[in-house]
Design an enzyme around this catalytic site. Structure first.
Site, PDB file in Angstrom:
ATOM      1  N   ARG A  43     -24.300 -78.454   2.017  1.00 34.12           N
ATOM      2  CA  ARG A  43     -23.785 -77.161   2.702  1.00 34.12           C
ATOM      3  C   ARG A  43     -24.817 -76.428   3.495  1.00 34.12           C
ATOM      4  NH1 ARG A  43     -20.806 -76.840  -1.964  1.00 34.12           N
ATOM      5  NH2 ARG A  43     -18.763 -77.587  -1.799  1.00 34.12           N
TER       6      ARG A  43
ATOM      7  N   LYS B  24     -28.011 -74.925  18.177  1.00 34.91           N
ATOM      8  CA  LYS B  24     -27.000 -75.843  18.528  1.00 34.91           C
ATOM      9  C   LYS B  24     -27.598 -77.185  18.063  1.00 34.91           C
ATOM     10  CE  LYS B  24     -24.420 -74.275  22.658  1.00 34.91           C
ATOM     11  NZ  LYS B  24     -24.196 -74.715  24.221  1.00 34.91           N
TER      12      LYS B  24
ATOM     13  N   GLU C  25     -34.842 -78.243  33.198  1.00 33.44           N
ATOM     14  CA  GLU C  25     -34.293 -77.249  32.312  1.00 33.44           C
ATOM     15  C   GLU C  25     -35.214 -75.730  32.731  1.00 33.44           C
ATOM     16  OE1 GLU C  25     -31.505 -76.971  30.904  1.00 33.44           O
ATOM     17  OE2 GLU C  25     -31.111 -78.997  30.118  1.00 33.44           O
TER      18      GLU C  25
ATOM     19  N   LYS D 124     -34.359 -67.718  26.713  1.00 33.95           N
ATOM     20  CA  LYS D 124     -33.230 -68.106  25.825  1.00 33.95           C
ATOM     21  C   LYS D 124     -32.878 -67.273  24.664  1.00 33.95           C
ATOM     22  CE  LYS D 124     -30.918 -72.332  23.898  1.00 33.95           C
ATOM     23  NZ  LYS D 124     -30.870 -73.520  23.680  1.00 33.95           N
TER      24      LYS D 124
ATOM     25  N   GLU E 292     -21.606 -68.959  21.799  1.00 32.89           N
ATOM     26  CA  GLU E 292     -21.132 -69.186  23.040  1.00 32.89           C
ATOM     27  C   GLU E 292     -19.830 -68.816  23.308  1.00 32.89           C
ATOM     28  OE1 GLU E 292     -22.549 -73.031  24.658  1.00 32.89           O
ATOM     29  OE2 GLU E 292     -20.968 -72.802  26.136  1.00 32.89           O
TER      30      GLU E 292
ATOM     31  N   ARG F  33     -23.641 -66.882  26.580  1.00 32.77           N
ATOM     32  CA  ARG F  33     -24.270 -68.098  26.470  1.00 32.77           C
ATOM     33  C   ARG F  33     -24.081 -69.345  27.414  1.00 32.77           C
ATOM     34  NH1 ARG F  33     -26.833 -70.600  20.823  1.00 32.77           N
ATOM     35  NH2 ARG F  33     -27.564 -72.707  21.729  1.00 32.77           N
TER      36      ARG F  33
ATOM     37  N   ASN G 138     -25.762 -73.075  30.837  1.00 29.16           N
ATOM     38  CA  ASN G 138     -24.973 -74.545  31.189  1.00 29.16           C
ATOM     39  C   ASN G 138     -25.208 -74.419  32.731  1.00 29.16           C
ATOM     40  OD1 ASN G 138     -24.417 -75.371  28.942  1.00 29.16           O
ATOM     41  ND2 ASN G 138     -22.634 -74.237  28.798  1.00 29.16           N
TER      42      ASN G 138
ATOM     43  N   HIS H 245     -24.914 -77.617  34.680  1.00 30.09           N
ATOM     44  CA  HIS H 245     -24.456 -78.444  33.710  1.00 30.09           C
ATOM     45  C   HIS H 245     -23.144 -79.090  34.087  1.00 30.09           C
ATOM     46  CE1 HIS H 245     -28.195 -77.451  31.899  1.00 30.09           C
ATOM     47  NE2 HIS H 245     -27.943 -78.111  30.661  1.00 30.09           N
TER      48      HIS H 245
ATOM     49  N   HIS I 180     -22.933 -82.825  33.322  1.00 29.11           N
ATOM     50  CA  HIS I 180     -21.917 -83.607  32.220  1.00 29.11           C
ATOM     51  C   HIS I 180     -21.210 -84.560  32.994  1.00 29.11           C
ATOM     52  CE1 HIS I 180     -22.697 -80.057  29.477  1.00 29.11           C
ATOM     53  NE2 HIS I 180     -23.838 -80.761  29.579  1.00 29.11           N
TER      54      HIS I 180
ATOM     55  N   HIS J  65     -30.933 -86.688  30.929  1.00 27.01           N
ATOM     56  CA  HIS J  65     -30.136 -85.175  30.836  1.00 27.01           C
ATOM     57  C   HIS J  65     -30.680 -84.422  32.188  1.00 27.01           C
ATOM     58  CE1 HIS J  65     -27.810 -81.876  29.569  1.00 27.01           C
ATOM     59  NE2 HIS J  65     -28.824 -80.987  29.253  1.00 27.01           N
TER      60      HIS J  65
HETATM   61  P1  NAD Z   1     -35.578 -87.336  23.491  1.00 26.80           P
HETATM   62  O1  NAD Z   1     -35.457 -86.627  22.297  1.00 26.80           O
HETATM   63  O2  NAD Z   1     -34.683 -88.910  23.874  1.00 26.80           O
HETATM   64  O3  NAD Z   1     -36.936 -87.914  24.043  1.00 26.80           O
HETATM   65  C1  NAD Z   1     -37.082 -88.618  25.161  1.00 26.80           C
HETATM   66  C2  NAD Z   1     -38.131 -89.631  25.086  1.00 26.80           C
HETATM   67  O4  NAD Z   1     -39.448 -89.327  24.805  1.00 26.80           O
HETATM   68  C3  NAD Z   1     -37.908 -90.547  23.780  1.00 26.80           C
HETATM   69  O5  NAD Z   1     -38.150 -91.844  23.981  1.00 26.80           O
HETATM   70  C4  NAD Z   1     -38.776 -90.030  22.726  1.00 26.80           C
HETATM   71  O6  NAD Z   1     -39.288 -90.842  21.684  1.00 26.80           O
HETATM   72  C5  NAD Z   1     -40.034 -89.488  23.745  1.00 26.80           C
HETATM   73  N1  NAD Z   1     -41.060 -88.702  22.990  1.00 26.80           N
HETATM   74  C6  NAD Z   1     -40.771 -87.597  22.504  1.00 26.80           C
HETATM   75  N2  NAD Z   1     -41.764 -86.730  22.266  1.00 26.80           N
HETATM   76  C7  NAD Z   1     -42.858 -87.543  22.900  1.00 26.80           C
HETATM   77  C8  NAD Z   1     -44.205 -87.239  23.245  1.00 26.80           C
HETATM   78  N3  NAD Z   1     -44.913 -86.157  22.838  1.00 26.80           N
HETATM   79  N4  NAD Z   1     -44.897 -88.170  23.875  1.00 26.80           N
HETATM   80  C9  NAD Z   1     -44.301 -89.365  24.315  1.00 26.80           C
HETATM   81  N5  NAD Z   1     -43.225 -89.463  24.243  1.00 26.80           N
HETATM   82  C10 NAD Z   1     -42.153 -88.753  23.549  1.00 26.80           C
HETATM   83  O7  NAD Z   1     -35.053 -86.606  24.725  1.00 26.80           O
HETATM   84  P2  NAD Z   1     -34.952 -85.048  25.019  1.00 26.80           P
HETATM   85  O8  NAD Z   1     -34.840 -85.127  26.618  1.00 26.80           O
HETATM   86  O9  NAD Z   1     -36.209 -84.495  24.399  1.00 26.80           O
HETATM   87  O10 NAD Z   1     -33.563 -84.526  24.302  1.00 26.80           O
HETATM   88  C11 NAD Z   1     -32.517 -84.746  25.027  1.00 26.80           C
HETATM   89  C12 NAD Z   1     -31.420 -84.471  23.990  1.00 26.80           C
HETATM   90  O11 NAD Z   1     -31.506 -83.188  23.945  1.00 26.80           O
HETATM   91  C13 NAD Z   1     -29.798 -84.840  24.392  1.00 26.80           C
HETATM   92  O12 NAD Z   1     -29.480 -85.365  23.298  1.00 26.80           O
HETATM   93  C14 NAD Z   1     -29.487 -83.636  24.594  1.00 26.80           C
HETATM   94  O13 NAD Z   1     -27.868 -83.434  24.182  1.00 26.80           O
HETATM   95  C15 NAD Z   1     -30.079 -82.660  23.715  1.00 26.80           C
HETATM   96  N6  NAD Z   1     -30.131 -81.189  24.168  1.00 26.80           N
HETATM   97  C16 NAD Z   1     -29.609 -80.425  23.261  1.00 26.80           C
HETATM   98  C17 NAD Z   1     -29.765 -79.004  23.669  1.00 26.80           C
HETATM   99  C18 NAD Z   1     -29.390 -77.914  22.470  1.00 26.80           C
HETATM  100  O14 NAD Z   1     -29.326 -76.726  22.822  1.00 26.80           O
HETATM  101  N7  NAD Z   1     -29.417 -78.288  21.390  1.00 26.80           N
HETATM  102  C19 NAD Z   1     -30.175 -78.772  24.595  1.00 26.80           C
HETATM  103  C20 NAD Z   1     -30.461 -79.351  25.569  1.00 26.80           C
HETATM  104  C21 NAD Z   1     -30.515 -80.721  25.434  1.00 26.80           C
HETATM  105  N1  GLY Z   2     -28.599 -75.855  25.928  1.00 27.57           N
HETATM  106  C1  GLY Z   2     -27.513 -74.971  26.024  1.00 27.57           C
HETATM  107  C2  GLY Z   2     -27.683 -74.083  25.052  1.00 27.57           C
HETATM  108  O1  GLY Z   2     -28.385 -73.744  23.960  1.00 27.57           O
HETATM  109  O2  GLY Z   2     -26.668 -73.271  24.795  1.00 27.57           O
END
Ligand code: NAD
Ligand code: GLY
Length: 361
Positions: free
Chosen positions: A118, A140, A182, A231, A241, A245, A249, A252, A256, A269
């Site tokens: 939990r 998130k 972003e 943010k 949201e 919030r 997006n 987005h 999406h 993304h």
């Molecule tokens: P990712 O986590 O897949 O990383 C991208 C690539 O970079 C991967 O191959 C990873 O292994 C590599 N990598 C990571 N750090 C590295 C480093 N320092 N040096 C070299 N390579 C490295 O992708 P991302 O763009 O970081 O994140 C995308 C994800 O984030 C999606 O799943 C998306 O839904 C999510 N997201 C979440 C939120 C949120 O608010 N929670 C917001 C935006 C995106």
């Molecule tokens: N990346 C969108 C949010 O955190 O709400």
């Protein structure tokens, strides 16, 4: 080192710092142990990030789980691996999970922390630019379902975000630009975030482009601080949201749909977001919401940063509209758009004519 504090709904018990600096990995537990009482840690990371940065987190009180790398692994099966590992290690309520990686690891390990017993403490250690400016902040956490992205998740805040800018040195150009998409988003929404300070972020990006591409760490620390501050202003006011919030997006709604139609495999993304931002500026211009000078300025910023703004494939308009309508952000059947209406300001609209929406597709 820069610090940004996130205070959810101004409640002190829900506040945490984002530490942004170089060389934070020299002794990460020095920082981590200030913000959690945990004595044992499960470090969740992936193969690539582990090979680069895992060594900084090795310690007698830390166990590792090394997951496969990629969005396709952000699913229930891999979530179960995290839970299974926590059970096998007898991780207890007062222990903590460390998410070491990009947004995929952060979202998935954060969700595991939210549901294991939990909820146990977790620490975000974002290693991509996208994760440092966006996904690690605001709580998130989620995994994907075969029917949609991030369909299973929670709002669950970390105890600390530890962003070491040195990790950005090893990001390839594509991943770096994914994060920059972003980053530019914050320039387009700045005024609506409700910050007390005018960061003049668009001007900052216009004048520091070369240093940002050279990965100048002083400029990067400032850039990450501004994005996280904006943010956190938004999340402080609207954690779950219910309204404000949604401005995060920006771009987005189109993004999406692009990701869904291309099965999350053709564009990152951030690439989908930069295409989406261009389309939303086109739409705003067509609707007469913004003047041509702001449109030109926004487009210049997107092109100067060499972001992907034109998809290299053609979409069926019907498929595109259906994908937009199936997104989880749709409410009462209406598609929500975060629309620019003056420099750096946005507002939500949901009654836009389908033909206009699809004109740029
Ligand atoms: P990712 O986590 O897949 O990383 C991208 C690539 O970079 C991967 O191959 C990873 O292994 C590599 N990598 C990571 N750090 C590295 C480093 N320092 N040096 C070299 N390579 C490295 O992708 P991302 O763009 O970081 O994140 C995308 C994800 O984030 C999606 O799943 C998306 O839904 C999510 N997201 C979440 C939120 C949120 O608010 N929670 C917001 C935006 C995106
Ligand atoms: N990346 C969108 C949010 O955190 O709400």
């Amino acid at each position: 080192m820069e610090t940004v504090n996130v205070k959810i709904n101004a409640k002190k018990e829900y506040s945490y710092p984002i530490l942004i600096g170089e060389n934070l990995f020299e002794d990460p537990y020095e920082y981590i142990k200030q913000f959690t009482k945990a004595e044992r840690f499960l470090v969740v990371t992936n193969k690539k990030v582990n090979s680069l940065y895992g060594k900084y987190f090795e310690d007698d009180f830390a166990a590792f789980l090394i997951l496969p790398d990629g969005e396709e692994y952000k699913n229930q099966e891999v979530l179960s691996l995290i839970i299974d590992k926590a059970i096998a290690l007898n991780i207890e309520r007062q222990d903590a999970i460390i998410a070491l990686g990009g947004g995929v690891i952060g979202d998935m390990a954060g969700f595991a922390a939210a549901v294991y017993q939990r909820g146990i403490d977790f620490i975000q250690v974002p290693t991509t630019l996208l994760a440092q400016v966006d996904s690690s902040v605001g709580g998130k956490v989620a995994i994907n379902h075969s029917k949609g992205k991030n369909l299973i998740g929670a709002f669950y805040q970390p105890k600390l975000v530890l962003a070491d800018t040195n990790t950005l040195n090893t990001l390839d150009d594509r991943q770096y630009k994914t994060g920059l998409a972003e980053v530019l988003k914050y320039a387009f929404i700045e005024k609506t975030c409700g910050a007390d300070i005018d960061y003049k972020f668009m001007e900052f990006l216009e004048s520091n482009k070369d240093m940002i591409f050279e990965k100048n760490h002083d400029v990067l620390k400032e850039l990450i601080k501004i994005c996280c501050s904006l943010k956190s202003c938004v999340v402080n006011k609207d954690e779950k949201e219910k309204g404000l919030r949604a401005i995060l997006n920006f771009g987005h709604t189109y993004a999406h749909a692009i990701e869904a139609i291309t099965k999350y495999s053709r564009y990152t993304h951030g690439e989908a977001v930069s295409i989406g931002m261009k389309l939303i500026f086109d739409l705003a211009l067509n609707l007469g919401l913004i003047d041509k000078s702001y449109y030109d300025r926004a487009l210049k910023l997107l092109t100067d940063y060499n972001l992907c703004i034109n998809p290299d494939i053609t979409f069926s308009k019907d498929a595109f509209y259906n994908a937009m309508k199936s997104d989880k952000k749709v409410s009462s059947g209406k598609i929500n758009f975060v629309m620019p209406f003056s420099p750096k300001e946005v507002k939500i609209m949901n009654d836009i004519d389908k033909k206009l929406v699809l004109r740029g597709i």
